[in-house]
Design a protein around this motif. Structure first.
Motif, PDB file in Angstrom:
ATOM      1  N   TYR A  27       0.811  -1.218   0.000  1.00 60.18           N
ATOM      2  CA  TYR A  27       0.000   0.000   0.000  1.00 60.18           C
ATOM      3  C   TYR A  27       0.845   1.270   0.000  1.00 60.18           C
ATOM      4  O   TYR A  27       0.520   2.247  -0.687  1.00 60.18           O
ATOM      5  CB  TYR A  27      -0.932   0.013   1.219  1.00 60.18           C
ATOM      6  N   ILE A  31      -0.142   4.767  -1.905  1.00 59.58           N
ATOM      7  CA  ILE A  31      -0.901   5.782  -1.169  1.00 59.58           C
ATOM      8  C   ILE A  31      -0.017   6.961  -0.766  1.00 59.58           C
ATOM      9  O   ILE A  31      -0.528   8.060  -0.496  1.00 59.58           O
ATOM     10  CB  ILE A  31      -1.594   5.198   0.082  1.00 59.58           C
ATOM     11  N   LYS A  68      -6.069  15.637   1.985  1.00 58.96           N
ATOM     12  CA  LYS A  68      -5.718  14.799   0.828  1.00 58.96           C
ATOM     13  C   LYS A  68      -5.338  13.389   1.283  1.00 58.96           C
ATOM     14  O   LYS A  68      -5.722  12.394   0.660  1.00 58.96           O
ATOM     15  CB  LYS A  68      -4.558  15.438   0.059  1.00 58.96           C
ATOM     16  N   GLU A  71      -8.495  11.480   2.341  1.00 59.40           N
ATOM     17  CA  GLU A  71      -9.274  11.059   1.172  1.00 59.40           C
ATOM     18  C   GLU A  71      -8.594   9.904   0.439  1.00 59.40           C
ATOM     19  O   GLU A  71      -9.268   9.029  -0.109  1.00 59.40           O
ATOM     20  CB  GLU A  71      -9.478  12.245   0.235  1.00 59.40           C
ATOM     21  N   THR A  72      -7.255   9.877   0.442  1.00 54.11           N
ATOM     22  CA  THR A  72      -6.532   8.762  -0.178  1.00 54.11           C
ATOM     23  C   THR A  72      -6.814   7.466   0.563  1.00 54.11           C
ATOM     24  O   THR A  72      -7.060   6.418  -0.047  1.00 54.11           O
ATOM     25  CB  THR A  72      -5.018   9.035  -0.192  1.00 54.11           C
ATOM     26  N   GLU A  74      -9.446   6.810   2.241  1.00 55.02           N
ATOM     27  CA  GLU A  74     -10.837   6.456   1.950  1.00 55.02           C
ATOM     28  C   GLU A  74     -10.942   5.777   0.582  1.00 55.02           C
ATOM     29  O   GLU A  74     -11.673   4.794   0.414  1.00 55.02           O
ATOM     30  CB  GLU A  74     -11.709   7.708   1.991  1.00 55.02           C
ATOM     31  N   GLU A  75     -10.204   6.300  -0.397  1.00 54.66           N
ATOM     32  CA  GLU A  75     -10.238   5.733  -1.745  1.00 54.66           C
ATOM     33  C   GLU A  75      -9.782   4.276  -1.771  1.00 54.66           C
ATOM     34  O   GLU A  75     -10.324   3.457  -2.523  1.00 54.66           O
ATOM     35  CB  GLU A  75      -9.345   6.545  -2.685  1.00 54.66           C
ATOM     36  N   PHE A  76      -8.784   3.961  -0.963  1.00 55.86           N
ATOM     37  CA  PHE A  76      -8.220   2.610  -0.962  1.00 55.86           C
ATOM     38  C   PHE A  76      -8.832   1.719   0.126  1.00 55.86           C
ATOM     39  O   PHE A  76      -8.265   0.681   0.467  1.00 55.86           O
ATOM     40  CB  PHE A  76      -6.699   2.662  -0.826  1.00 55.86           C
ATOM     41  N   LYS A  80     -13.075   4.621   6.677  1.00 61.27           N
ATOM     42  CA  LYS A  80     -14.447   5.013   6.404  1.00 61.27           C
ATOM     43  C   LYS A  80     -14.769   6.198   7.303  1.00 61.27           C
ATOM     44  O   LYS A  80     -14.562   6.132   8.517  1.00 61.27           O
ATOM     45  CB  LYS A  80     -15.408   3.853   6.679  1.00 61.27           C
ATOM     46  N   SER A 108      -7.867  -2.940  -9.868  1.00 58.68           N
ATOM     47  CA  SER A 108      -7.367  -1.557  -9.800  1.00 58.68           C
ATOM     48  C   SER A 108      -6.061  -1.459  -9.033  1.00 58.68           C
ATOM     49  O   SER A 108      -5.106  -0.811  -9.491  1.00 58.68           O
ATOM     50  CB  SER A 108      -8.429  -0.659  -9.157  1.00 58.68           C
ATOM     51  N   TYR A 109      -5.988  -2.063  -7.845  1.00 59.50           N
ATOM     52  CA  TYR A 109      -4.806  -1.930  -7.012  1.00 59.50           C
ATOM     53  C   TYR A 109      -3.571  -2.482  -7.727  1.00 59.50           C
ATOM     54  O   TYR A 109      -2.492  -1.871  -7.706  1.00 59.50           O
ATOM     55  CB  TYR A 109      -4.982  -2.656  -5.676  1.00 59.50           C
TER      56      TYR A 109
END
Length: 375
Positions: A27, A31, A68, A71-72, A74-76, A80, A108-109
């Motif tokens: 990750y 990230i 930022k 939010e990153t 949260e995207e991955f 939550k 995607s990952y």
């Protein structure tokens, strides 16, 4: 407001043995440093209520880089985030990373990792985590497919309930959690304040018309004294048998359906079967309190105050299909229902006139004549 207020931090899900390795080796490259640091910090602050400004200071980020990074995550799927906009309170649920097998099989990952780090590093780490794809050459796939015959008994009513349940999951209830949670840190600790538990409590409060202070007492009685676990079934039972009188609202249609129904029968206790039906209208059909209360009033009027369950469910199914989700739509639907046509005046006029003596004599003669012809 975006980076202010209080935040409650809680771990969500099961962290596997290789979580740290996967987070660091797989990750982190995709990230970035800021999100990685923020994740580790939030993980360390488990079960704490802390100011968002304090989190920013502890992470050594500024407002922009913090948002930022958040939010990153949260995207991955690593975080939550929930926000109570009226109170500016946050809930942060720190989620475990995928295991290595799931990460490498994620469309995607895996693509993002190759794009950021290259195929060589991807292959190296794949070998490191021993993710070997089993070759199936020479084998016949004999896996049993899903037996869809299990849905043969699926019908329109079940589909309505299913769809309404999905919509009900995102329903927002008029329940003041600040009042409810005040002084509850030891009784109802942060680890029990999951979205599911909080939504369940608010839902029961809404249906049965129980205020936040009374709900605190009931929830306290639902905590197991030795295990300190929250027993939702026990809470539901306590709420179900509660006979506390509920104050009438300025708008009676906003009352909890059970309390509204009780008011319709002059304060007499609501039967268990009626409670179950009212709860079903809220949970299974996904109706708001206002819609349920309009439905109650309408059905009582149409069934001479008997509240016939089969009739109530028939109307509820019809309203669900018509997507009636507000009081206004419910009232409009009632006004559209055609009323029974009135019988003509000549039919309802039952006034009888007394026959004349001449008419009686003629009728008696006709009877004697008919008797003679029969003999």
């Amino acid at each position: 407001m975006e980076n202010s207020g209080e935040a409650i931090i809680q771990l969500s899900g099961t962290f596997h043995q290789d979580s740290t390795k996967v987070l660091t080796l797989l990750y982190y490259p995709i990230i970035g440093k800021d999100a990685f640091i923020l994740y580790q910090l939030l993980y360390s602050l488990e079960d704490l209520s802390i100011g968002v400004n304090q989190i920013i200071e502890l992470s050594n980020l500024n407002d922009g880089t913090y948002q930022k990074a958040r939010e990153t995550l949260e995207e991955f799927g690593l975080l939550k985030t929930f926000l109570n906009t009226s109170e500016n309170r946050w809930l942060y649920f720190v989620c475990p990373p995928l295991d290595s097998t799931s990460f490498f099989s994620h469309d995607s990952y895996a693509r993002i990792f190759i794009n950021e780090c290259g195929a060589r590093q991807y292959d190296y780490l794949k070998a490191y985590f021993h993710v070997d794809e089993m070759k199936t050459d020479g084998y016949l796939d004999v896996s049993k497919p899903l037996d869809t015959s299990r849905l043969d008994l699926w019908n329109d009513k079940k589909e309505e309930v299913f769809q309404n349940n999905k919509a009900n999951e995102q329903r927002v209830y008029d329940f003041d959690f600040n009042v409810f949670l005040q002084g509850m840190d030891r009784i109802f600790p942060i680890r029990l304040r999951t979205p599911e538990n909080l939504s369940f409590i608010a839902q029961l409060s809404s249906i049965y018309g129980i205020d936040e202070r009374d709900m605190k007492c009931l929830v306290q009685r639902s905590i197991h004294p030795s295990t300190k676990e929250f027993d939702k079934d026990l809470l539901k039972e306590l709420v179900f048998v509660s006979r506390k009188n509920v104050k009438a609202s300025k708008d009676p249609y906003k009352m909890g359906p059970v309390a509204f129904f009780k008011s319709k029968q002059n304060g007499a206790p609501v039967s268990n079967s009626d409670k179950h039906l009212l709860e079903s209208l809220c949970v299974d059909y996904g109706f708001t309190n206002e819609v349920v209360n309009v439905l109650i009033e309408y059905c009582l009027d149409k069934t001479n105050q008997s509240f016939n369950h089969s009739y109530v469910e028939k109307v509820a199914s019809s309203w669900a299909r018509l997507k009636i989700d507000t009081k206004e739509k419910a009232l409009n639907q009632i006004n559209k229902v055609p009323t029974r046509k009135k019988a003509p005046e000549w039919y309802e006029n039952t006034e009888q006139t007394k026959p004349s003596q001449q008419s009686l004599q003629e009728a008696l003669k006709l009877q004697e004549k008919l008797k003679g012809s029969e003999g």
